[in-house]
Design a protein around this motif. Sequence first.
Motif, PDB file in Angstrom:
ATOM      1  N   ARG A 233       0.830  -1.206   0.000  1.00  0.00           N
ATOM      2  CA  ARG A 233       0.000   0.000   0.000  1.00  0.00           C
ATOM      3  C   ARG A 233       0.868   1.262   0.000  1.00  0.00           C
ATOM      4  O   ARG A 233       0.589   2.223  -0.720  1.00  0.00           O
ATOM      5  N   ALA A 299      -5.203   4.922  -3.095  1.00  0.00           N
ATOM      6  CA  ALA A 299      -5.117   3.852  -2.102  1.00  0.00           C
ATOM      7  C   ALA A 299      -5.699   4.293  -0.775  1.00  0.00           C
ATOM      8  O   ALA A 299      -6.070   3.464   0.054  1.00  0.00           O
ATOM      9  N   ALA A 303      -8.426   1.883   1.005  1.00  0.00           N
ATOM     10  CA  ALA A 303      -8.274   1.370   2.356  1.00  0.00           C
ATOM     11  C   ALA A 303      -9.484   1.710   3.206  1.00  0.00           C
ATOM     12  O   ALA A 303      -9.936   0.900   4.011  1.00  0.00           O
TER      13      ALA A 303
END
Length: 307
Positions: A233, A299, A303
């Motif tokens: 990530r 991202a 998430a």
Amino acid sequence: MTDTIDLSGVFPAMCTPFDEDEQIDFETLRTDAQRLEEAGVDGLVPVGSTGESATLTHDEHVEVVEAVIDAVDDVPVIAGSGSNNTREALELSERSADAGADGLLLISPYYNKPEQRGFVEHYERIADAVDLPQIVYNVPSRTGQNIEPDTAVELASHENIAGYKAASGDLGQIGEIAERTTDEEFAVLSGDDALTLPTISVGGTGTISVSANIEPERTCAMVGAALEGDYDRARQLHHELGPLFRTLFIETNPIPVKEAMEIRGYGPARMRSPMTRLSAENRDVLEDVLADLEDEPTAVADAEASP
């Protein structure tokens, strides 16, 4: 040392906004500090190189520190207080401490190019006199002299010298300092946005960041993921931010970041001479990069959407 700071995470190197008369725009400064705190940063660093400390008077310097402290509720404020004159750096550090700063960032003496023993004497004199956590700032491209690993390790043993801002571009040197200070309460922070992720991978604890002024949430997510060991990530976020990292240094810092602040509506792009506005050609490049960041899925959102 009576107080400590958790020097892990993201610490934006704040801009200093100016009005049409080149006076400090304190209202915008306070609003910006609050915006960054709300975005989740771990601390704020006013009046460093990005804050145009070189063109501020000492009184203005302290007024900026006071304004940022007054604006925020729950994040530490680390005041830039360095100089190439040890007595001047000591005075700025003492005044910043009196203003309520939680820590100090001290650029290494520039132009006069001291020997390594001169760096040690400079930093230890200030650390002996001012009871605040202090960060040694190594940026040879601006100062003309590198703080060598042996010097950084020696300084790390002082109870008030709490960290090292690494902007040498030498990842081997950065990793060596992190390795050799493992047993000290000493943080190694990236001073180069493009090297934040690699710096954390070799033992760094975070970043004093230019890009976090523009993309604080993404920068915090990248650093947080890396510190948690989620390098997949972190790498994705690093790649999302890569064009911004490069474009914010397309001209001398803080010229591009202040232009980006204006494009995003966070503050004016005005500079004090001898700094100039970003060229029209490079502004076009910057606008494209900022537009792509606004349009690109991130991202961070991925998430947040995960169960």
